[in-house]
Scaffold this motif. Structure first.
Motif, PDB file in Angstrom:
ATOM      1  N   ASN A   1      29.389 -14.269  32.509  1.00 18.15           N
ATOM      2  CA  ASN A   1      29.172 -12.862  32.882  1.00 18.15           C
ATOM      3  C   ASN A   1      30.473 -12.148  33.225  1.00 18.15           C
ATOM      4  O   ASN A   1      30.517 -10.923  33.244  1.00 18.15           O
ATOM      5  CB  ASN A   1      28.206 -12.771  34.055  1.00 18.15           C
ATOM      6  CG  ASN A   1      26.800 -13.135  33.667  1.00 18.15           C
ATOM      7  OD1 ASN A   1      26.449 -13.177  32.495  1.00 18.15           O
ATOM      8  ND2 ASN A   1      25.970 -13.419  34.656  1.00 18.15           N
TER       9      ASN A   1
ATOM     10  N   THR B   1      26.900 -12.375  21.204  1.00 19.60           N
ATOM     11  CA  THR B   1      26.225 -12.113  22.478  1.00 19.60           C
ATOM     12  C   THR B   1      26.620 -13.186  23.483  1.00 19.60           C
ATOM     13  O   THR B   1      27.170 -14.225  23.116  1.00 19.60           O
ATOM     14  CB  THR B   1      24.694 -12.105  22.310  1.00 19.60           C
ATOM     15  OG1 THR B   1      24.286 -13.390  21.854  1.00 19.60           O
ATOM     16  CG2 THR B   1      24.238 -11.031  21.335  1.00 19.60           C
ATOM     17  N   ARG B   2      26.293 -12.938  24.750  1.00 17.98           N
ATOM     18  CA  ARG B   2      26.589 -13.931  25.774  1.00 17.98           C
ATOM     19  C   ARG B   2      25.813 -15.236  25.568  1.00 17.98           C
ATOM     20  O   ARG B   2      26.381 -16.308  25.763  1.00 17.98           O
ATOM     21  CB  ARG B   2      26.325 -13.340  27.158  1.00 17.98           C
ATOM     22  CG  ARG B   2      27.441 -12.415  27.580  1.00 17.98           C
ATOM     23  CD  ARG B   2      27.381 -12.137  29.071  1.00 17.98           C
ATOM     24  NE  ARG B   2      28.570 -11.415  29.468  1.00 17.98           N
ATOM     25  CZ  ARG B   2      28.608 -10.141  29.779  1.00 17.98           C
ATOM     26  NH1 ARG B   2      27.508  -9.426  29.755  1.00 17.98           N
ATOM     27  NH2 ARG B   2      29.739  -9.566  30.126  1.00 17.98           N
ATOM     28  N   PRO B   3      24.521 -15.182  25.193  1.00 23.46           N
ATOM     29  CA  PRO B   3      23.838 -16.454  24.916  1.00 23.46           C
ATOM     30  C   PRO B   3      24.491 -17.247  23.770  1.00 23.46           C
ATOM     31  O   PRO B   3      24.531 -18.471  23.812  1.00 23.46           O
ATOM     32  CB  PRO B   3      22.417 -16.031  24.552  1.00 23.46           C
ATOM     33  CG  PRO B   3      22.217 -14.748  25.261  1.00 23.46           C
ATOM     34  CD  PRO B   3      23.552 -14.077  25.222  1.00 23.46           C
ATOM     35  N   ASP B   4      25.009 -16.557  22.759  1.00 21.71           N
ATOM     36  CA  ASP B   4      25.728 -17.239  21.688  1.00 21.71           C
ATOM     37  C   ASP B   4      26.980 -17.924  22.223  1.00 21.71           C
ATOM     38  O   ASP B   4      27.297 -19.053  21.844  1.00 21.71           O
ATOM     39  CB  ASP B   4      26.117 -16.270  20.576  1.00 21.71           C
ATOM     40  CG  ASP B   4      24.934 -15.752  19.793  1.00 21.71           C
ATOM     41  OD1 ASP B   4      23.856 -16.385  19.863  1.00 21.71           O
ATOM     42  OD2 ASP B   4      25.087 -14.719  19.118  1.00 21.71           O
TER      43      ASP B   4
ATOM     44  N   LYS C   1      22.875 -19.764  37.946  1.00 19.39           N
ATOM     45  CA  LYS C   1      22.093 -20.896  38.454  1.00 19.39           C
ATOM     46  C   LYS C   1      22.590 -21.314  39.816  1.00 19.39           C
ATOM     47  O   LYS C   1      23.655 -21.138  40.224  1.00 19.39           O
ATOM     48  CB  LYS C   1      22.188 -22.076  37.486  1.00 19.39           C
ATOM     49  CG  LYS C   1      21.537 -21.737  36.164  1.00 19.39           C
ATOM     50  CD  LYS C   1      21.679 -22.892  35.219  1.00 19.39           C
ATOM     51  CE  LYS C   1      21.095 -22.509  33.867  1.00 19.39           C
ATOM     52  NZ  LYS C   1      21.287 -23.498  32.872  1.00 19.39           N
TER      53      LYS C   1
ATOM     54  N   LEU D   1      23.683 -13.085  31.838  1.00 22.11           N
ATOM     55  CA  LEU D   1      22.919 -14.305  32.034  1.00 22.11           C
ATOM     56  C   LEU D   1      22.567 -14.479  33.509  1.00 22.11           C
ATOM     57  O   LEU D   1      23.304 -14.028  34.388  1.00 22.11           O
ATOM     58  CB  LEU D   1      23.730 -15.518  31.579  1.00 22.11           C
ATOM     59  CG  LEU D   1      24.102 -15.564  30.108  1.00 22.11           C
ATOM     60  CD1 LEU D   1      25.051 -16.737  29.845  1.00 22.11           C
ATOM     61  CD2 LEU D   1      22.871 -15.701  29.246  1.00 22.11           C
ATOM     62  N   LYS D   2      21.451 -15.140  33.775  1.00 25.33           N
ATOM     63  CA  LYS D   2      21.095 -15.439  35.154  1.00 25.33           C
ATOM     64  C   LYS D   2      21.982 -16.569  35.655  1.00 25.33           C
ATOM     65  O   LYS D   2      22.239 -17.545  34.953  1.00 25.33           O
ATOM     66  CB  LYS D   2      19.635 -15.868  35.258  1.00 25.33           C
ATOM     67  CG  LYS D   2      18.675 -14.756  35.074  1.00 25.33           C
ATOM     68  CD  LYS D   2      17.263 -15.235  35.327  1.00 25.33           C
ATOM     69  CE  LYS D   2      16.288 -14.074  35.211  1.00 25.33           C
ATOM     70  NZ  LYS D   2      14.930 -14.496  35.491  1.00 25.33           N
TER      71      LYS D   2
ATOM     72  N   TYR E   1      24.159  -7.300  28.275  1.00 27.61           N
ATOM     73  CA  TYR E   1      23.272  -8.417  28.581  1.00 27.61           C
ATOM     74  C   TYR E   1      24.009  -9.403  29.478  1.00 27.61           C
ATOM     75  O   TYR E   1      25.112  -9.848  29.143  1.00 27.61           O
ATOM     76  CB  TYR E   1      22.822  -9.123  27.301  1.00 27.61           C
ATOM     77  CG  TYR E   1      21.848 -10.240  27.529  1.00 27.61           C
ATOM     78  CD1 TYR E   1      20.508  -9.979  27.705  1.00 27.61           C
ATOM     79  CD2 TYR E   1      22.282 -11.560  27.586  1.00 27.61           C
ATOM     80  CE1 TYR E   1      19.599 -11.006  27.916  1.00 27.61           C
ATOM     81  CE2 TYR E   1      21.391 -12.583  27.801  1.00 27.61           C
ATOM     82  CZ  TYR E   1      20.055 -12.306  27.963  1.00 27.61           C
ATOM     83  OH  TYR E   1      19.179 -13.334  28.187  1.00 27.61           O
TER      84      TYR E   1
ATOM     85  N   GLN F   1      27.387 -18.928  25.273  1.00 29.67           N
ATOM     86  CA  GLN F   1      26.913 -20.035  26.096  1.00 29.67           C
ATOM     87  C   GLN F   1      26.576 -21.246  25.222  1.00 29.67           C
ATOM     88  O   GLN F   1      26.879 -22.381  25.579  1.00 29.67           O
ATOM     89  CB  GLN F   1      25.693 -19.604  26.903  1.00 29.67           C
ATOM     90  CG  GLN F   1      25.168 -20.661  27.841  1.00 29.67           C
ATOM     91  CD  GLN F   1      23.918 -20.209  28.573  1.00 29.67           C
ATOM     92  OE1 GLN F   1      23.165 -19.366  28.069  1.00 29.67           O
ATOM     93  NE2 GLN F   1      23.705 -20.755  29.742  1.00 29.67           N
ATOM     94  N   MET F   2      25.962 -21.010  24.079  1.00 28.00           N
ATOM     95  CA  MET F   2      25.639 -22.118  23.181  1.00 28.00           C
ATOM     96  C   MET F   2      26.892 -22.734  22.570  1.00 28.00           C
ATOM     97  O   MET F   2      26.962 -23.942  22.373  1.00 28.00           O
ATOM     98  CB  MET F   2      24.681 -21.650  22.088  1.00 28.00           C
ATOM     99  CG  MET F   2      23.271 -21.442  22.591  1.00 28.00           C
ATOM    100  SD  MET F   2      22.015 -21.306  21.319  1.00 28.00           S
ATOM    101  CE  MET F   2      22.532 -19.876  20.418  1.00 28.00           C
TER     102      MET F   2
ATOM    103  N   ASP G   1      27.711 -22.695  31.332  1.00 25.55           N
ATOM    104  CA  ASP G   1      27.728 -21.318  31.828  1.00 25.55           C
ATOM    105  C   ASP G   1      29.141 -20.842  32.145  1.00 25.55           C
ATOM    106  O   ASP G   1      29.351 -19.668  32.404  1.00 25.55           O
ATOM    107  CB  ASP G   1      26.873 -21.183  33.088  1.00 25.55           C
ATOM    108  CG  ASP G   1      25.389 -21.214  32.779  1.00 25.55           C
ATOM    109  OD1 ASP G   1      25.032 -21.114  31.590  1.00 25.55           O
ATOM    110  OD2 ASP G   1      24.596 -21.328  33.720  1.00 25.55           O
TER     111      ASP G   1
END
Length: 113
Positions: free
Chosen positions: A51, A22-25, A113, A110-111, A108, A27-28, A33
Protein backbone atom coordinates in the motif's frame (compact mmCIF):
# COMPACT_ATOMS: atom_id res chain seq x y z
CA UNK A 1 3.33 3.71 -15.56
CA UNK A 2 6.13 3.41 -13.03
CA UNK A 3 5.88 2.12 -9.47
CA UNK A 4 7.55 4.34 -6.88
CA UNK A 5 8.25 4.43 -3.16
CA UNK A 6 9.81 6.95 -0.80
CA UNK A 7 12.89 6.03 1.20
CA UNK A 8 12.27 6.23 4.94
CA UNK A 9 15.79 7.59 5.63
CA UNK A 10 16.61 10.11 2.90
CA UNK A 11 12.98 10.80 1.80
CA UNK A 12 13.84 10.55 -1.90
CA UNK A 13 11.60 8.93 -4.47
CA UNK A 14 12.83 5.64 -5.94
CA UNK A 15 11.45 3.47 -8.71
CA UNK A 16 10.57 -0.18 -8.26
CA UNK A 17 12.13 -2.56 -10.77
CA UNK A 18 9.11 -4.88 -10.96
CA UNK A 19 5.94 -3.88 -12.77
CA UNK A 20 2.31 -4.77 -12.16
CA UNK A 21 -1.06 -3.48 -13.31
CA UNK A 22 -2.71 -3.61 -9.85
CA UNK A 23 -1.67 -4.06 -6.25
CA UNK A 24 -3.02 -7.65 -6.10
CA UNK A 25 -0.90 -8.45 -9.18
CA UNK A 26 2.15 -7.02 -7.39
CA UNK A 27 1.28 -9.07 -4.33
CA UNK A 28 1.12 -12.24 -6.42
CA UNK A 29 4.45 -11.45 -8.11
CA UNK A 30 6.25 -10.87 -4.81
CA UNK A 31 4.38 -13.58 -2.91
CA UNK A 32 4.10 -11.35 0.16
CA UNK A 33 2.43 -8.17 1.42
CA UNK A 34 5.81 -6.47 1.66
CA UNK A 35 8.40 -5.72 -1.00
CA UNK A 36 12.11 -5.70 -0.22
CA UNK A 37 13.59 -2.47 -1.58
CA UNK A 38 17.03 -0.90 -1.73
CA UNK A 39 17.30 2.90 -1.92
CA UNK A 40 19.27 4.09 -4.94
CA UNK A 41 20.54 7.18 -3.09
CA UNK A 42 21.48 6.09 0.45
CA UNK A 43 21.58 2.29 0.02
CA UNK A 44 19.12 1.56 2.84
CA UNK A 45 17.62 -1.94 2.69
CA UNK A 46 14.00 -1.80 3.76
CA UNK A 47 10.63 -3.50 3.47
CA UNK A 48 7.69 -1.52 2.11
CA UNK A 49 4.08 -2.61 2.38
CA UNK A 50 2.40 -2.80 -1.01
CA UNK A 51 0.00 0.00 0.00
CA UNK A 52 3.03 2.33 0.37
CA UNK A 53 3.93 1.85 -3.29
CA UNK A 54 2.33 4.29 -5.70
CA UNK A 55 2.11 4.51 -9.49
CA UNK A 56 3.07 7.60 -11.50
CA UNK A 57 2.85 8.41 -15.19
CA UNK A 58 5.98 7.41 -17.12
CA UNK A 59 7.41 10.41 -18.98
CA UNK A 60 9.14 8.14 -21.52
CA UNK A 61 5.68 7.15 -22.77
CA UNK A 62 4.92 10.83 -23.30
CA UNK A 63 8.07 11.28 -25.39
CA UNK A 64 7.10 8.31 -27.56
CA UNK A 65 3.61 9.79 -27.97
CA UNK A 66 5.02 13.18 -28.97
CA UNK A 67 7.35 11.50 -31.48
CA UNK A 68 4.54 9.45 -33.03
CA UNK A 69 2.29 12.52 -33.13
CA UNK A 70 4.87 14.72 -34.85
CA UNK A 71 5.84 12.06 -37.40
CA UNK A 72 2.23 11.20 -38.24
CA UNK A 73 1.35 14.90 -38.57
CA UNK A 74 4.24 15.51 -40.98
CA UNK A 75 3.44 12.42 -43.06
CA UNK A 76 -0.31 13.06 -43.21
CA UNK A 77 0.11 16.80 -43.91
CA UNK A 78 1.19 15.98 -47.45
CA UNK A 79 -2.00 14.00 -48.12
CA UNK A 80 -4.72 15.62 -46.04
CA UNK A 81 -3.47 19.10 -45.22
CA UNK A 82 -4.79 20.81 -42.08
CA UNK A 83 -6.84 17.77 -41.06
CA UNK A 84 -3.54 16.06 -40.21
CA UNK A 85 -3.14 18.34 -37.19
CA UNK A 86 -5.73 16.19 -35.45
CA UNK A 87 -3.07 13.47 -35.23
CA UNK A 88 -1.08 15.76 -32.95
CA UNK A 89 -3.46 14.76 -30.14
CA UNK A 90 -1.75 11.32 -30.02
CA UNK A 91 0.45 12.36 -27.04
CA UNK A 92 -2.66 13.36 -25.10
CA UNK A 93 -4.16 9.92 -25.74
CA UNK A 94 -0.94 8.25 -24.52
CA UNK A 95 -0.86 10.46 -21.41
CA UNK A 96 -4.53 9.84 -20.53
CA UNK A 97 -4.17 6.07 -20.92
CA UNK A 98 -1.09 5.96 -18.68
CA UNK A 99 -2.78 8.26 -16.16
CA UNK A 100 -5.83 6.00 -15.99
CA UNK A 101 -3.60 2.97 -15.37
CA UNK A 102 -1.82 4.80 -12.54
CA UNK A 103 -5.16 5.89 -11.05
CA UNK A 104 -6.46 2.30 -11.10
CA UNK A 105 -3.33 1.10 -9.29
CA UNK A 106 -3.45 3.85 -6.66
CA UNK A 107 -7.19 3.66 -5.99
CA UNK A 108 -7.14 0.06 -4.70
CA UNK A 109 -5.53 -0.75 -1.34
CA UNK A 110 -4.97 -4.14 0.23
CA UNK A 111 -6.19 -4.99 3.71
CA UNK A 112 -3.39 -5.13 6.25
CA UNK A 113 -2.99 -8.30 8.24
Amino acid sequence: MKLTYTCSVCKKQNYLKTTAETRPDLQMKTGNDEVHVNCDYCGKLDKKHINRITAVVDNRIMLVGVGVGVISTIVLWNFFGAIATITFCVPIIFWRYDGEKAHRFNSYALKRK
